[in-house]
Design a protein around this motif. Structure first.
Motif, PDB file in Angstrom:
ATOM      1  N   GLY A   1      -4.846   3.391  -5.084  1.00 20.22           N
ATOM      2  CA  GLY A   1      -3.892   4.149  -4.278  1.00 20.22           C
ATOM      3  C   GLY A   1      -2.579   3.402  -4.253  1.00 20.22           C
ATOM      4  O   GLY A   1      -1.990   3.122  -5.293  1.00 20.22           O
ATOM      5  N   HIS A   2      -2.117   3.046  -3.052  1.00 23.30           N
ATOM      6  CA  HIS A   2      -0.850   2.311  -2.930  1.00 23.30           C
ATOM      7  C   HIS A   2      -1.067   0.805  -2.784  1.00 23.30           C
ATOM      8  O   HIS A   2      -0.159   0.087  -2.351  1.00 23.30           O
ATOM      9  N   GLY A   3      -2.237   0.318  -3.154  1.00 22.78           N
ATOM     10  CA  GLY A   3      -2.517  -1.100  -3.012  1.00 22.78           C
ATOM     11  C   GLY A   3      -1.624  -1.980  -3.860  1.00 22.78           C
ATOM     12  O   GLY A   3      -1.211  -1.610  -4.967  1.00 22.78           O
ATOM     13  N   VAL A   4      -1.332  -3.169  -3.331  1.00 28.33           N
ATOM     14  CA  VAL A   4      -0.460  -4.155  -3.982  1.00 28.33           C
ATOM     15  C   VAL A   4      -1.239  -5.448  -4.157  1.00 28.33           C
ATOM     16  O   VAL A   4      -1.944  -5.884  -3.243  1.00 28.33           O
ATOM     17  N   VAL A   5      -1.089  -6.071  -5.334  1.00 25.87           N
ATOM     18  CA  VAL A   5      -1.687  -7.378  -5.593  1.00 25.87           C
ATOM     19  C   VAL A   5      -0.600  -8.303  -6.111  1.00 25.87           C
ATOM     20  O   VAL A   5       0.073  -7.992  -7.101  1.00 25.87           O
ATOM     21  N   GLY A   6      -0.413  -9.430  -5.444  1.00 25.20           N
ATOM     22  CA  GLY A   6       0.520 -10.454  -5.892  1.00 25.20           C
ATOM     23  C   GLY A   6      -0.231 -11.723  -6.230  1.00 25.20           C
ATOM     24  O   GLY A   6      -1.062 -12.179  -5.435  1.00 25.20           O
ATOM     25  N   VAL A   7       0.047 -12.297  -7.410  1.00 23.56           N
ATOM     26  CA  VAL A   7      -0.692 -13.466  -7.889  1.00 23.56           C
ATOM     27  C   VAL A   7       0.271 -14.631  -8.091  1.00 23.56           C
ATOM     28  O   VAL A   7       1.309 -14.485  -8.739  1.00 23.56           O
ATOM     29  N   LEU A   8      -0.084 -15.780  -7.525  1.00 17.23           N
ATOM     30  CA  LEU A   8       0.673 -17.015  -7.711  1.00 17.23           C
ATOM     31  C   LEU A   8      -0.261 -18.049  -8.328  1.00 17.23           C
ATOM     32  O   LEU A   8      -1.186 -18.534  -7.676  1.00 17.23           O
TER      33      LEU A   8
ATOM     34  N   LEU B   1      -5.799 -13.542   0.070  1.00 15.45           N
ATOM     35  CA  LEU B   1      -5.350 -13.246   1.432  1.00 15.45           C
ATOM     36  C   LEU B   1      -5.133 -11.745   1.529  1.00 15.45           C
ATOM     37  O   LEU B   1      -4.402 -11.175   0.730  1.00 15.45           O
ATOM     38  N   ARG B   2      -5.740 -11.113   2.500  1.00  9.76           N
ATOM     39  CA  ARG B   2      -5.645  -9.657   2.610  1.00  9.76           C
ATOM     40  C   ARG B   2      -4.882  -9.239   3.865  1.00  9.76           C
ATOM     41  O   ARG B   2      -5.078  -9.774   4.953  1.00  9.76           O
ATOM     42  N   ALA B   3      -3.967  -8.272   3.699  1.00 11.93           N
ATOM     43  CA  ALA B   3      -3.279  -7.620   4.810  1.00 11.93           C
ATOM     44  C   ALA B   3      -3.301  -6.116   4.552  1.00 11.93           C
ATOM     45  O   ALA B   3      -3.537  -5.679   3.435  1.00 11.93           O
ATOM     46  N   GLU B   4      -3.047  -5.329   5.592  1.00 11.44           N
ATOM     47  CA  GLU B   4      -3.171  -3.883   5.502  1.00 11.44           C
ATOM     48  C   GLU B   4      -1.804  -3.206   5.596  1.00 11.44           C
ATOM     49  O   GLU B   4      -0.916  -3.657   6.307  1.00 11.44           O
ATOM     50  N   LEU B   5      -1.687  -2.060   4.916  1.00  9.63           N
ATOM     51  CA  LEU B   5      -0.413  -1.355   4.814  1.00  9.63           C
ATOM     52  C   LEU B   5      -0.259  -0.208   5.811  1.00  9.63           C
ATOM     53  O   LEU B   5       0.866   0.184   6.123  1.00  9.63           O
ATOM     54  N   ASP B   6      -1.351   0.360   6.305  1.00 12.86           N
ATOM     55  CA  ASP B   6      -1.284   1.651   6.981  1.00 12.86           C
ATOM     56  C   ASP B   6      -1.143   1.545   8.491  1.00 12.86           C
ATOM     57  O   ASP B   6      -1.438   0.523   9.106  1.00 12.86           O
ATOM     58  N   ALA B   7      -0.691   2.667   9.076  1.00  9.95           N
ATOM     59  CA  ALA B   7      -0.504   2.788  10.520  1.00  9.95           C
ATOM     60  C   ALA B   7      -1.393   3.919  11.044  1.00  9.95           C
ATOM     61  O   ALA B   7      -2.131   4.557  10.285  1.00  9.95           O
ATOM     62  N   LEU B   8      -1.300   4.169  12.341  1.00 10.31           N
ATOM     63  CA  LEU B   8      -2.130   5.167  13.013  1.00 10.31           C
ATOM     64  C   LEU B   8      -1.314   6.397  13.414  1.00 10.31           C
ATOM     65  O   LEU B   8      -0.104   6.298  13.662  1.00 10.31           O
ATOM     66  N   PRO B   9      -1.967   7.569  13.510  1.00 11.31           N
ATOM     67  CA  PRO B   9      -1.260   8.781  13.946  1.00 11.31           C
ATOM     68  C   PRO B   9      -1.091   8.818  15.465  1.00 11.31           C
ATOM     69  O   PRO B   9      -1.749   9.573  16.184  1.00 11.31           O
ATOM     70  N   LEU B  10      -0.204   7.955  15.972  1.00 12.09           N
ATOM     71  CA  LEU B  10       0.083   7.856  17.403  1.00 12.09           C
ATOM     72  C   LEU B  10       1.586   7.915  17.621  1.00 12.09           C
ATOM     73  O   LEU B  10       2.364   7.402  16.809  1.00 12.09           O
ATOM     74  N   GLU B  11       1.990   8.503  18.738  1.00 11.48           N
ATOM     75  CA  GLU B  11       3.396   8.494  19.138  1.00 11.48           C
ATOM     76  C   GLU B  11       3.650   7.221  19.938  1.00 11.48           C
ATOM     77  O   GLU B  11       3.066   7.028  21.015  1.00 11.48           O
ATOM     78  N   GLU B  12       4.497   6.337  19.441  1.00 12.73           N
ATOM     79  CA  GLU B  12       4.736   5.057  20.108  1.00 12.73           C
ATOM     80  C   GLU B  12       5.474   5.259  21.421  1.00 12.73           C
ATOM     81  O   GLU B  12       6.462   6.005  21.498  1.00 12.73           O
TER      82      GLU B  12
ATOM     83  N   VAL C   1      -3.954 -15.156  -4.391  1.00  9.96           N
ATOM     84  CA  VAL C   1      -3.853 -13.721  -4.607  1.00  9.96           C
ATOM     85  C   VAL C   1      -3.621 -13.051  -3.254  1.00  9.96           C
ATOM     86  O   VAL C   1      -4.425 -13.202  -2.333  1.00  9.96           O
ATOM     87  N   ILE C   2      -2.503 -12.330  -3.135  1.00  5.35           N
ATOM     88  CA  ILE C   2      -2.143 -11.643  -1.893  1.00  5.35           C
ATOM     89  C   ILE C   2      -2.416 -10.156  -2.070  1.00  5.35           C
ATOM     90  O   ILE C   2      -1.901  -9.528  -3.005  1.00  5.35           O
ATOM     91  N   LEU C   3      -3.210  -9.579  -1.156  1.00  2.18           N
ATOM     92  CA  LEU C   3      -3.522  -8.158  -1.207  1.00  2.18           C
ATOM     93  C   LEU C   3      -2.780  -7.408  -0.112  1.00  2.18           C
ATOM     94  O   LEU C   3      -2.828  -7.794   1.053  1.00  2.18           O
ATOM     95  N   GLY C   4      -2.121  -6.313  -0.481  1.00  2.00           N
ATOM     96  CA  GLY C   4      -1.643  -5.330   0.478  1.00  2.00           C
ATOM     97  C   GLY C   4      -2.547  -4.112   0.342  1.00  2.00           C
ATOM     98  O   GLY C   4      -2.426  -3.352  -0.612  1.00  2.00           O
ATOM     99  N   GLN C   5      -3.468  -3.950   1.277  1.00  2.00           N
ATOM    100  CA  GLN C   5      -4.503  -2.909   1.158  1.00  2.00           C
ATOM    101  C   GLN C   5      -4.097  -1.620   1.859  1.00  2.00           C
ATOM    102  O   GLN C   5      -3.711  -1.632   3.027  1.00  2.00           O
ATOM    103  N   PRO C   6      -4.212  -0.489   1.182  1.00  5.07           N
ATOM    104  CA  PRO C   6      -3.974   0.790   1.857  1.00  5.07           C
ATOM    105  C   PRO C   6      -5.205   1.245   2.638  1.00  5.07           C
ATOM    106  O   PRO C   6      -6.310   0.706   2.479  1.00  5.07           O
ATOM    107  N   ALA C   7      -5.008   2.239   3.491  1.00  2.14           N
ATOM    108  CA  ALA C   7      -6.090   3.037   4.074  1.00  2.14           C
ATOM    109  C   ALA C   7      -7.197   2.217   4.733  1.00  2.14           C
ATOM    110  O   ALA C   7      -8.369   2.530   4.575  1.00  2.14           O
ATOM    111  N   GLU C   8      -6.817   1.200   5.509  1.00  2.01           N
ATOM    112  CA  GLU C   8      -7.848   0.481   6.258  1.00  2.01           C
ATOM    113  C   GLU C   8      -8.331   1.304   7.443  1.00  2.01           C
ATOM    114  O   GLU C   8      -9.524   1.290   7.768  1.00  2.01           O
ATOM    115  N   GLU C   9      -7.419   2.024   8.090  1.00  2.09           N
ATOM    116  CA  GLU C   9      -7.798   2.772   9.280  1.00  2.09           C
ATOM    117  C   GLU C   9      -8.824   3.860   8.981  1.00  2.09           C
ATOM    118  O   GLU C   9      -9.595   4.251   9.864  1.00  2.09           O
TER     119      GLU C   9
END
Length: 430
Positions: free
Chosen positions: A73-80, A90-101, A145-153
């Protein structure tokens, strides 16, 4: 709880460098904070993280990482790469929730989505840690390796990245690390117990109940699926209260219910979204079987013309950290922040798809289990903590408001120190 004051250079705190490799942490903070504010203002829902992924990828690329986009999907992988040695993800997530802040922050989202679970903080900390480690290459050897993971929610992103060949394309990790925002004071780090799960196993179900539509004035000529849905929802509550042992931690939530188009029409169908969570797979399986039995029985009792459709949408196992790797990371955090700021975290019925990077991810390629380490990082400034008396708006609340000035430096330091504990020759001294 009052929102934090506007951000500014005079109030931005910095992580304490207790190891030579962390000496550049101050320089990494401002770009990470800029990313945090941008992502917080313009969150994107699961599967729609195009802009967020691009911002994350561009920042990693600017730091000199070899970046690949569009993984699962929209996942990102960065390698050093930095010579021979371990491979740490190292994993981090890209997505947000359907909430009105509703935080009232000057950088609040206004687009109907919200980073109400701290994924913006996780992303910012990951790029900050990447910069710290890129600047400190003389102090470690191996591959980061840095991961930006989509669709965790939706609990679908980790599986999608793994099935897109994550480990085959970027190498089997020696350890995968992740952290999560939690309602603790900023600077606090919390680790799970060695022989207990950190988060719960969970499953999400889509259920369709089939009735027989008709006129509201002749209900005897119809089969009302709304009445059936009401009976199902009421009966489902007995799974927790009467079918599970009191000591067996289990939750069941009917999170969505959709039916009908007009008050004078009996609809043909009612649709439900059901979520189950348990600390063990066996408890989850028992509850799942009970859901299936109850839904079918209530449909039969209502004389529904068709069997219900019960479709699993996502499933994730409980999260068990690797004991040895967790001990090493906890030691690194204690050396960095002191024992007073490193505490225990009890098993939680929150759920994550991060466990899939362990045994399930390795099994896709015939590999042994991959060690995982996961910890919580505090998000509340001293003023927020005092004003709330420790009862902060929780994750997934429209009032969830981490203080990035105090939370982000600690999160960068914690992630960088954890990575160093897994890279050759870079263990933080105790």
């Amino acid at each position: 709880m009052n929102p934090p004051e506007p951000l500014g250079p005079a109030t931005t705190s910095r992580p304490e460098p207790s190891h030579p490799a962390l000496a550049s942490a101050g320089e990494a903070l401002r770009p990470a904070l800029t990313l945090y504010l941008d992502v917080h203002r313009s969150p994107e829902l699961s599967g729609e993280e195009r802009r967020t992924a691009a911002l994350f990828a561009d920042r990693l690329s600017a730091l000199g990482l070899d970046v690949t986009r569009g993984i699962g999907g929209h996942g990102v992988v960065g390698v050093l790469r930095n010579g021979e040695g371990p491979r740490v993800y190292l994993r981090a997530e890209l997505d947000a929730l359907p909430l009105e802040e509703r935080t009232g922050l000057p950088y609040a989202s206004g687009n109907g989505a919200m980073h109400a679970c701290g994924h913006d903080l996780h992303l910012a900390a990951a790029v900050g840690a990447a910069e710290v480690l890129a600047r400190a290459a003389a102090h470690w050897r191996g591959t980061l390796v840095i991961l930006g993971q989509p669709a965790e929610e939706t609990l679908t992103g980790a599986r999608a990245m793994l099935e897109d060949g994550l480990y085959a394309r970027f190498g089997r990790p020696d350890v995968v690390l992740a952290q999560h925002a939690a309602p603790l004071p900023s600077g606090m780090i919390a680790h799970g117990a060695p022989h207990a799960p950190m988060t719960a196993a969970s499953i999400a179900l889509d259920v369709v109940l089939h009735g027989l539509g008709g006129h509201a004035g002749t209900p005897h000529l119809a089969v009302d699926p709304v009445v059936t849905a009401a009976a199902v929802i009421t009966r489902l509550q007995t799974i927790v209260s009467r079918e599970s042992a009191p000591a067996d931690q289990l939750t069941l939530t009917v999170g969505t219910l959709r039916a009908g188009t007009a008050v004078n029409v009996v609809p043909d169908t009612a649709e439900m979204g059901i979520g189950l969570r348990a600390l063990t797979d066996s408890s989850l399986d028992r509850a799942l079987a009970a859901v299936d039995r109850i839904v079918r029985a209530e449909c039969a009792a209502s004389a529904c013309p068709r069997d219900p459709e019960i479709t699993p949408v996502s499933r994730t196992p409980a999260l068990w950290g690797d004991p040895a790797a967790t001990r090493a990371v906890r030691d690194a955090h204690t050396a960095l922040y002191g024992s007073a700021r490193v505490t225990d975290w009890p098993p939680s019925l929150a759920s994550e798809d991060f466990p899939l990077y362990g045994r399930a991810g390795a099994a896709l390629h015939g590999e042994k289990d991959v060690p995982l380490v996961y910890w919580m990082v505090g998000t509340a400034s001293p003023r927020q903590w005092a004003a709330s008396a420790g009862r902060l708006p929780p994750n997934h609340s429209p009032l969830f408001a981490p203080d990035p000035r105090t939370a982000l430096p600690a999160a960068i330091g914690a992630l960088a120190a954890a990575a160093l504990s897994g890279l050759a020759g870079a263990g933080i001294p105790g």
